[in-house]
Design a protein around this motif. Structure first.
Motif, PDB file in Angstrom:
ATOM      1  N   ASP A  71      29.362 -10.669 -58.120  1.00  0.00           N
ATOM      2  CA  ASP A  71      27.936 -10.971 -58.006  1.00  0.00           C
ATOM      3  C   ASP A  71      27.603 -12.323 -58.634  1.00  0.00           C
ATOM      4  OD1 ASP A  71      27.567  -8.600 -56.711  1.00  0.00           O
ATOM      5  OD2 ASP A  71      26.864  -7.491 -58.465  1.00  0.00           O
ATOM      6  N   LYS A  72      28.252 -12.645 -59.760  1.00  0.00           N
ATOM      7  CA  LYS A  72      27.994 -13.937 -60.401  1.00  0.00           C
ATOM      8  C   LYS A  72      28.469 -15.091 -59.520  1.00  0.00           C
ATOM      9  CE  LYS A  72      27.989 -12.472 -65.242  1.00  0.00           C
ATOM     10  NZ  LYS A  72      28.591 -12.678 -66.573  1.00  0.00           N
ATOM     11  N   THR A  73      29.646 -14.905 -58.875  1.00  0.00           N
ATOM     12  CA  THR A  73      30.143 -15.944 -57.979  1.00  0.00           C
ATOM     13  C   THR A  73      29.224 -16.112 -56.784  1.00  0.00           C
ATOM     14  OG1 THR A  73      32.396 -15.385 -58.641  1.00  0.00           O
ATOM     15  CG2 THR A  73      32.140 -16.726 -56.668  1.00  0.00           C
ATOM     16  N   LEU A  74      28.733 -14.993 -56.251  1.00  0.00           N
ATOM     17  CA  LEU A  74      27.821 -15.045 -55.113  1.00  0.00           C
ATOM     18  C   LEU A  74      26.512 -15.737 -55.486  1.00  0.00           C
ATOM     19  CD1 LEU A  74      27.020 -14.309 -52.258  1.00  0.00           C
ATOM     20  CD2 LEU A  74      26.402 -12.030 -53.066  1.00  0.00           C
ATOM     21  N   LEU A  75      25.994 -15.439 -56.678  1.00  0.00           N
ATOM     22  CA  LEU A  75      24.764 -16.096 -57.124  1.00  0.00           C
ATOM     23  C   LEU A  75      24.973 -17.595 -57.278  1.00  0.00           C
ATOM     24  CD1 LEU A  75      21.859 -15.924 -58.148  1.00  0.00           C
ATOM     25  CD2 LEU A  75      22.760 -15.408 -60.420  1.00  0.00           C
ATOM     26  N   SER A  76      26.106 -18.008 -57.829  1.00  0.00           N
ATOM     27  CA  SER A  76      26.409 -19.434 -57.970  1.00  0.00           C
ATOM     28  C   SER A  76      26.546 -20.103 -56.616  1.00  0.00           C
ATOM     29  CB  SER A  76      27.695 -19.619 -58.781  1.00  0.00           C
ATOM     30  OG  SER A  76      27.583 -19.045 -60.062  1.00  0.00           O
ATOM     31  N   ALA A  77      27.155 -19.398 -55.662  1.00  0.00           N
ATOM     32  CA  ALA A  77      27.334 -19.972 -54.329  1.00  0.00           C
ATOM     33  C   ALA A  77      25.993 -20.179 -53.631  1.00  0.00           C
ATOM     34  CB  ALA A  77      28.235 -19.066 -53.498  1.00  0.00           C
ATOM     35  N   ILE A  78      25.096 -19.194 -53.731  1.00  0.00           N
ATOM     36  CA  ILE A  78      23.778 -19.323 -53.087  1.00  0.00           C
ATOM     37  C   ILE A  78      22.958 -20.425 -53.747  1.00  0.00           C
ATOM     38  CG2 ILE A  78      21.615 -18.112 -52.629  1.00  0.00           C
ATOM     39  CD1 ILE A  78      23.214 -15.550 -52.384  1.00  0.00           C
ATOM     40  N   ALA A  79      22.972 -20.470 -55.082  1.00  0.00           N
ATOM     41  CA  ALA A  79      22.226 -21.511 -55.786  1.00  0.00           C
ATOM     42  C   ALA A  79      22.773 -22.896 -55.458  1.00  0.00           C
ATOM     43  CB  ALA A  79      22.278 -21.257 -57.295  1.00  0.00           C
ATOM     44  N   SER A  80      24.092 -23.031 -55.332  1.00  0.00           N
ATOM     45  CA  SER A  80      24.693 -24.317 -54.999  1.00  0.00           C
ATOM     46  C   SER A  80      24.319 -24.743 -53.587  1.00  0.00           C
ATOM     47  CB  SER A  80      26.215 -24.232 -55.140  1.00  0.00           C
ATOM     48  OG  SER A  80      26.576 -23.840 -56.453  1.00  0.00           O
ATOM     49  N   ALA A  81      24.313 -23.771 -52.643  1.00  0.00           N
ATOM     50  CA  ALA A  81      23.948 -24.105 -51.269  1.00  0.00           C
ATOM     51  C   ALA A  81      22.491 -24.556 -51.179  1.00  0.00           C
ATOM     52  CB  ALA A  81      24.189 -22.897 -50.368  1.00  0.00           C
ATOM     53  N   LEU A  82      21.612 -23.901 -51.909  1.00  0.00           N
ATOM     54  CA  LEU A  82      20.207 -24.318 -51.913  1.00  0.00           C
ATOM     55  C   LEU A  82      20.036 -25.696 -52.534  1.00  0.00           C
ATOM     56  CD1 LEU A  82      18.542 -20.937 -52.977  1.00  0.00           C
ATOM     57  CD2 LEU A  82      18.441 -22.010 -50.721  1.00  0.00           C
ATOM     58  N   HIS A  83      20.903 -26.031 -53.489  1.00  0.00           N
ATOM     59  CA  HIS A  83      20.785 -27.295 -54.216  1.00  0.00           C
ATOM     60  C   HIS A  83      21.377 -28.472 -53.441  1.00  0.00           C
ATOM     61  CE1 HIS A  83      20.591 -30.047 -57.600  1.00  0.00           C
ATOM     62  NE2 HIS A  83      21.877 -30.278 -57.474  1.00  0.00           N
ATOM     63  N   THR A  84      22.450 -28.231 -52.686  1.00  0.00           N
ATOM     64  CA  THR A  84      23.186 -29.332 -52.065  1.00  0.00           C
ATOM     65  C   THR A  84      22.942 -29.487 -50.577  1.00  0.00           C
ATOM     66  OG1 THR A  84      25.103 -27.883 -51.715  1.00  0.00           O
ATOM     67  CG2 THR A  84      25.026 -29.144 -53.771  1.00  0.00           C
ATOM     68  N   SER A  85      22.402 -28.466 -49.933  1.00  0.00           N
ATOM     69  CA  SER A  85      22.260 -28.512 -48.475  1.00  0.00           C
ATOM     70  C   SER A  85      20.797 -28.402 -48.084  1.00  0.00           C
ATOM     71  CB  SER A  85      23.064 -27.377 -47.828  1.00  0.00           C
ATOM     72  OG  SER A  85      22.853 -27.362 -46.426  1.00  0.00           O
ATOM     73  N   ALA A  86      20.416 -29.193 -47.064  1.00  0.00           N
ATOM     74  CA  ALA A  86      19.057 -29.112 -46.531  1.00  0.00           C
ATOM     75  C   ALA A  86      18.971 -28.169 -45.342  1.00  0.00           C
ATOM     76  CB  ALA A  86      18.591 -30.506 -46.116  1.00  0.00           C
ATOM     77  N   ALA A  87      20.114 -27.649 -44.893  1.00  0.00           N
ATOM     78  CA  ALA A  87      20.132 -26.744 -43.746  1.00  0.00           C
ATOM     79  C   ALA A  87      19.733 -25.339 -44.181  1.00  0.00           C
ATOM     80  CB  ALA A  87      21.526 -26.726 -43.132  1.00  0.00           C
ATOM     81  N   PRO A  88      19.280 -24.499 -43.252  1.00  0.00           N
ATOM     82  CA  PRO A  88      18.923 -23.106 -43.599  1.00  0.00           C
ATOM     83  C   PRO A  88      20.137 -22.335 -44.103  1.00  0.00           C
ATOM     84  CG  PRO A  88      18.039 -23.730 -41.449  1.00  0.00           C
ATOM     85  CD  PRO A  88      18.961 -24.831 -41.856  1.00  0.00           C
ATOM     86  N   ILE A  89      19.898 -21.426 -45.050  1.00  0.00           N
ATOM     87  CA  ILE A  89      20.960 -20.597 -45.598  1.00  0.00           C
ATOM     88  C   ILE A  89      21.010 -19.292 -44.811  1.00  0.00           C
ATOM     89  CG2 ILE A  89      21.878 -19.523 -47.673  1.00  0.00           C
ATOM     90  CD1 ILE A  89      21.732 -22.583 -47.734  1.00  0.00           C
ATOM     91  N   THR A  90      22.061 -19.113 -44.031  1.00  0.00           N
ATOM     92  CA  THR A  90      22.194 -17.926 -43.186  1.00  0.00           C
ATOM     93  C   THR A  90      23.379 -17.063 -43.561  1.00  0.00           C
ATOM     94  OG1 THR A  90      23.513 -19.172 -41.589  1.00  0.00           O
ATOM     95  CG2 THR A  90      21.126 -19.128 -41.249  1.00  0.00           C
ATOM     96  N   GLY A  91      24.280 -17.545 -44.400  1.00  0.00           N
ATOM     97  CA  GLY A  91      25.508 -16.819 -44.687  1.00  0.00           C
ATOM     98  C   GLY A  91      26.564 -17.088 -43.623  1.00  0.00           C
ATOM     99  N   GLN A  92      27.663 -16.356 -43.706  1.00  0.00           N
ATOM    100  CA  GLN A  92      28.758 -16.524 -42.752  1.00  0.00           C
ATOM    101  C   GLN A  92      28.450 -15.740 -41.475  1.00  0.00           C
ATOM    102  OE1 GLN A  92      31.248 -18.616 -43.410  1.00  0.00           O
ATOM    103  NE2 GLN A  92      30.406 -19.027 -45.452  1.00  0.00           N
ATOM    104  N   LEU A  93      28.161 -16.465 -40.400  1.00  0.00           N
ATOM    105  CA  LEU A  93      27.761 -15.823 -39.150  1.00  0.00           C
ATOM    106  C   LEU A  93      28.935 -15.245 -38.369  1.00  0.00           C
ATOM    107  CD1 LEU A  93      25.101 -18.432 -37.928  1.00  0.00           C
ATOM    108  CD2 LEU A  93      24.719 -16.307 -39.183  1.00  0.00           C
ATOM    109  N   SER A  94      30.125 -15.758 -38.570  1.00  0.00           N
ATOM    110  CA  SER A  94      31.281 -15.289 -37.820  1.00  0.00           C
ATOM    111  C   SER A  94      31.792 -13.977 -38.413  1.00  0.00           C
ATOM    112  CB  SER A  94      32.397 -16.343 -37.843  1.00  0.00           C
ATOM    113  OG  SER A  94      33.556 -15.854 -37.217  1.00  0.00           O
ATOM    114  N   ALA A  95      32.010 -12.985 -37.533  1.00  0.00           N
ATOM    115  CA  ALA A  95      32.535 -11.700 -37.996  1.00  0.00           C
ATOM    116  C   ALA A  95      34.007 -11.791 -38.376  1.00  0.00           C
ATOM    117  CB  ALA A  95      32.344 -10.631 -36.919  1.00  0.00           C
ATOM    118  N   ALA A  96      34.728 -12.796 -37.855  1.00  0.00           N
ATOM    119  CA  ALA A  96      36.153 -12.936 -38.152  1.00  0.00           C
ATOM    120  C   ALA A  96      36.414 -13.390 -39.578  1.00  0.00           C
ATOM    121  CB  ALA A  96      36.787 -13.919 -37.169  1.00  0.00           C
ATOM    122  N   VAL A  97      35.348 -13.847 -40.281  1.00  0.00           N
ATOM    123  CA  VAL A  97      35.556 -14.341 -41.644  1.00  0.00           C
ATOM    124  C   VAL A  97      35.980 -13.226 -42.582  1.00  0.00           C
ATOM    125  CG1 VAL A  97      33.178 -14.009 -42.423  1.00  0.00           C
ATOM    126  CG2 VAL A  97      34.547 -15.843 -43.413  1.00  0.00           C
TER     127      VAL A  97
END
Length: 273
Positions: free
Chosen positions: A174-200
């Motif tokens: 959960d801590k890694t996931l929280l860091s990943a979401i916060a980093s994506a919001l901080h570094t990317s201007a694109a919408p945060i949708t998660g991993q859309l591919s089911a093969a991941v």
């Protein structure tokens, strides 16, 4: 109100600690702590005290409520200082706030154009390959084990993520996931949708989209938005009540100080007569 004032041995000579206990009203029984400098300046919080003393005294182990130095924190700070002096180079602090993302130079084949004077030659370029560089997978795991502390060196409680957010990848907590979401919001201007591919989920090392955080695809519903609005309203309501109680306490304290001064002036007048 009941006031008690005595000299604080943990602070430099001449500093005094005052404890004010309310006897009536909604806050009856509550005690407030203040500190007075040798010149009579009043301090209501530890940050104010730290700003005033500056580098003349280390208040990291000082307990504002009791007016004492906490030995456990004092010993911990001494060990940390000793470690820093022995293992770290002296110099300017590193104020770089960039995330630890390693980007390497592209090792893939690039289009090559041989330039001649022949009019039929065409220059072939791929601007996307020139912009996008390979990024290290699962770099968010470097942020694991890092904790946030407030000004009093107390551990800040970790946020609770919604149940709809589920991590992707090996050892994703959960801590890694929280860091990943916060980093994506901080570094990317694109919408945060998660991993859309089911093969991941089968092979995240191949199908992982590095521009999205390490979580499965999720959808923010109207119900989630309403719950967040209710939470914000509740927090603002509690803050309003706390500010109102603090303002009433200061008004009551000011009126009590005024009554005390008037009684002192009356006594002086009676003595003069």
């Amino acid at each position: 109100m009941e006031r008690k004032r005595w000299e604080c041995s943990a602070l430099p000579k001449g500093w005094k600690r005052e404890e004010v206990t309310r006897k009536s009203g909604l806050s009856a029984g509550k005690s407030d702590v203040y500190y007075f400098s040798p010149t009579g300046k009043k301090f209501r919080s530890k940050p104010q005290l730290a700003r005033y003393l500056g580098n003349s005294m280390d208040l990291s182990s000082f307990d504002f409520r009791t007016g004492k130095m906490l030995m456990s924190k004092l010993n911990k700070n001494r060990q940390r200082l000793r470690y820093d002096n022995n293992n770290q180079n002296k110099g300017k602090p590193d104020l770089n706030t960039s995330l630890p993302v390693r980007q390497t130079a592209s090792i893939f084949k690039q289009p090559v154009t041989k330039v001649t004077n022949h009019p039929s030659n065409k220059v072939k370029t791929d601007p996307q390959k020139a912009i996008d560089q390979p990024r290290q997978l699962f770099w968010e795991k470097k942020l694991s084990g890092l904790n946030a502390f407030d000004i009093a060196e107390e551990l800040v409680k970790t946020m609770d993520l919604p149940k709809g957010l589920q991590g992707v990848g090996p050892g994703c907590t959960d801590k890694t996931l929280l860091s990943a979401i916060a980093s994506a919001l901080h570094t990317s201007a694109a919408p945060i949708t998660g991993q859309l591919s089911a093969a991941v989920e089968k092979n995240p090392g191949v199908w992982l989209n590095t521009s999205q955080p390490l979580c499965k695809a999720f959808i923010v519903t109207d119900e989630d938005i309403r719950k967040q609005e209710e939470l914000v309203y509740s927090v603002r309501k509690r803050l309003e009540e706390a500010l109102m109680a603090d303002m009433l306490a200061h008004v009551e304290e000011a009126s009590s100080d005024g009554d005390t001064k008037e009684e002192g002036n009356d006594n002086d007048d009676m003595e003069a007569v």
